[in-house]
Design a protein around this motif. Structure first.
Motif, mmCIF file in Angstrom:
data_model
loop_
_atom_site.group_PDB
_atom_site.id
_atom_site.type_symbol
_atom_site.label_atom_id
_atom_site.label_comp_id
_atom_site.label_asym_id
_atom_site.label_seq_id
_atom_site.Cartn_x
_atom_site.Cartn_y
_atom_site.Cartn_z
ATOM 1 N N UNK A 167 0.774 -1.239 0.000
ATOM 2 C CA UNK A 167 0.000 0.000 0.000
ATOM 3 C C UNK A 167 0.801 1.282 0.000
ATOM 4 N N UNK A 168 2.099 1.215 -0.239
ATOM 5 C CA UNK A 168 2.885 2.447 -0.156
ATOM 6 C C UNK A 168 3.778 2.650 -1.377
ATOM 7 N N UNK A 169 3.422 2.059 -2.505
ATOM 8 C CA UNK A 169 4.255 2.175 -3.692
ATOM 9 C C UNK A 169 3.726 3.185 -4.691
ATOM 10 N N UNK A 170 4.520 3.422 -5.721
ATOM 11 C CA UNK A 170 4.156 4.326 -6.810
ATOM 12 C C UNK A 170 3.577 3.506 -7.952
ATOM 13 N N UNK A 171 2.384 3.866 -8.412
ATOM 14 C CA UNK A 171 1.698 3.101 -9.448
ATOM 15 C C UNK A 171 2.483 3.097 -10.760
ATOM 16 N N UNK A 172 2.484 1.932 -11.416
ATOM 17 C CA UNK A 172 3.107 1.783 -12.726
ATOM 18 C C UNK A 172 2.457 0.585 -13.404
ATOM 19 N N UNK A 173 2.458 0.568 -14.743
ATOM 20 C CA UNK A 173 1.730 -0.496 -15.430
ATOM 21 C C UNK A 173 2.552 -1.199 -16.501
ATOM 22 N N UNK A 174 3.860 -1.088 -16.427
ATOM 23 C CA UNK A 174 4.722 -1.853 -17.316
ATOM 24 C C UNK A 174 5.991 -2.217 -16.562
ATOM 25 N N UNK A 175 6.662 -3.275 -17.026
ATOM 26 C CA UNK A 175 7.905 -3.653 -16.361
ATOM 27 C C UNK A 175 8.902 -2.511 -16.406
ATOM 28 N N UNK A 176 9.051 -1.876 -17.571
ATOM 29 C CA UNK A 176 10.060 -0.831 -17.725
ATOM 30 C C UNK A 176 9.813 0.331 -16.773
ATOM 31 N N UNK A 177 8.568 0.792 -16.692
ATOM 32 C CA UNK A 177 8.262 1.923 -15.812
ATOM 33 C C UNK A 177 8.453 1.556 -14.344
ATOM 34 N N UNK A 178 8.023 0.354 -13.971
ATOM 35 C CA UNK A 178 8.203 -0.082 -12.587
ATOM 36 C C UNK A 178 9.682 -0.255 -12.255
ATOM 37 N N UNK A 179 10.439 -0.787 -13.204
ATOM 38 C CA UNK A 179 11.870 -0.974 -12.982
ATOM 39 C C UNK A 179 12.562 0.371 -12.763
ATOM 40 N N UNK A 180 12.156 1.387 -13.515
ATOM 41 C CA UNK A 180 12.751 2.715 -13.331
ATOM 42 C C UNK A 180 12.514 3.242 -11.925
#
Length: 420
Positions: free
Chosen positions: A362-375
């Motif tokens: 519950x404390x992360x930054x939303x992302x919807x692809x591997x690349x964006x989440x990896x960044x």
């Protein structure tokens, strides 16, 4: 023990969506950890090679699920590796078979002997139950894109079992309500006598009865059976308005047995195990019949990427089913993100980050692809991956807390389209 509170779920256009971790009542459940304070700084990172093995059905009663699931794994792997964010995924594809042909007995030891960090599979809850303890003893993650048995919520798994598919408690509730809402008063059920079939039958039965209907007959059969005349006769003698068929490929034998005895071919209800694009493989028309399948509406571009991947990966064969493709894709992405967040390919380290990267903390930054989440991870932050299968948000048991159940209806060509 009840693990799902239906009063904490909302029905939305034919789906049931869990509304957070409070939607599940957990007691004595294994899995889950407290997320680490932060990911390893980029300067301290090493290039990771994550080895994954699949235990998915290339043969057996669920073999039609193999292509979409393997395509999902393959597509995610290709896109993760193309992103070049510090983790490279290597996949060994293996056959799970089914409890009858027991292909998993060869596949699982071979993969465990190859030092994989995770097994993706099986599709069948019954198959996973036969090898899960072996994988846990080896200290390897088992991550299923399709297991739906409620039993896994409380399995003693040392935090090494995870799944992107929702429990049958959700699908059974949707199916039972759907049958009632279609105006049926008397229901017959025929179901496979295994962990999958008995679990779904129980929830469909209870839900339909609670809606004011009556289950007039419920008959089981065993894996490997080829003659269903006794069950068909008993159910038809009870004069049902509708029949729920809970099983796998043997459905193409069961349904004609009912139709040839005079039952209305538009009044069948199927589940994820047999809601195939039957086409000519179903000897009788099932136009008008319906079924349920966990998973959201898949974006057109995702389907096209899956098709292209399978043309390359599947010896030029066309992908016609998409069941659990999204869940398989997301399982692969989550494993890679957790490995990146842990800066490790050790299974226990990866498992310690799976809840975090899924948004379960519950404390992360939303992302919807591997690349964006990896960044986000490489920048020292906490990623919250929302995938093609939904928001996921693992709870402490490794179950997704957000899920949707689609409703499908068959047309004149015995193939289905989503109606809700």
């Amino acid at each position: 023990m009840s693990i799902f509170s239906s009063s904490r779920a909302r029905r939305v256009y034919g789906t049931v969506a869990a509304v957070g971790a409070s939607a599940l009542i957990l007691a004595g459940c294994s899995g889950g950890t407290t997320p680490s304070e932060s990911s390893a700084p980029s300067a301290d990172r090493e290039d990771l090679t994550l080895s994954i093995g699949t235990v998915l059905p290339q043969t057996g009663a669920l073999s039609y699920l193999g292509p979409p699931e393997e395509a999902g794994v393959g597509l995610a792997t290709a896109e993760i590796n193309e992103a070049a964010k510090g983790v490279t995924v290597e996949v060994q594809y293996g056959d799970s078979g089914d409890p009858d042909n027991k292909a998993y007995e060869t596949t699982v030891p071979k993969l465990l002997g190859s030092d994989v960090s995770a097994l993706i599979g099986a599709a069948s809850s019954g198959v996973t139950k036969l090898f899960l303890d072996q994988a846990v003893s080896a200290g390897v993650i088992t991550f299923s894109p399709a297991n739906t048995s409620p039993d896994f919520t409380t399995w003693d798994d040392d935090n090494l079992y995870w799944r992107t598919a929702p429990s049958d408690l959700l699908q059974g509730e949707v199916l039972g309500n759907l049958i009632a809402e279609d105006g049926n008063q008397a229901l017959g059920i025929i179901y496979l006598n295994d962990a999958y079939g008995t679990g779904l039958e129980k929830v469909v039965n209870e839900t339909f009865t609670a809606s004011g209907g009556e289950v007039v007959a419920s008959e089981s059969y065993n894996a490997g059976d080829t003659n269903f005349s006794a069950q068909v006769s008993t159910i038809l003698a009870a004069n049902p308005d509708a029949i729920a068929v809970i099983g796998f490929e043997e459905t193409s034998t069961i349904v004609p047995s009912f139709v040839n005895s005079g039952f209305d071919s538009s009044k069948f209800y199927f589940v994820d195990g047999n809601i195939s694009q039957w086409g000519d493989d179903m000897p009788v028309s099932i136009e008008g019949s319906k079924g349920t399948q966990p998973g959201p509406v898949l974006a057109d571009d995702f389907q096209e990427r899956l098709k292209a991947q399978w043309l390359e990966q599947g010896d030029g064969n066309e992908l016609v089913d998409f069941n659990y493709a999204a869940e398989s894709y997301d399982a692969t992405v989550l494993l890679a993100l957790a490995s990146l967040a842990a800066n490790s390919t050790d299974p226990a380290d990866i498992a310690s980050k799976l809840q975090e990267v899924s948004g379960g903390s519950g404390d992360g930054e939303k992302c919807d692809s591997f690349a964006d989440c990896a960044d986000i991870i490489l920048g020292g932050g906490t990623a919250d991956y929302d995938g093609y299968s939904g928001g996921i948000g693992f709870d402490d048991a490794g179950d997704p807390t957000e899920a949707s159940i689609g409703v499908f209806q068959y047309g004149a060509d015995n193939t289905h389209t989503r109606v809700n």
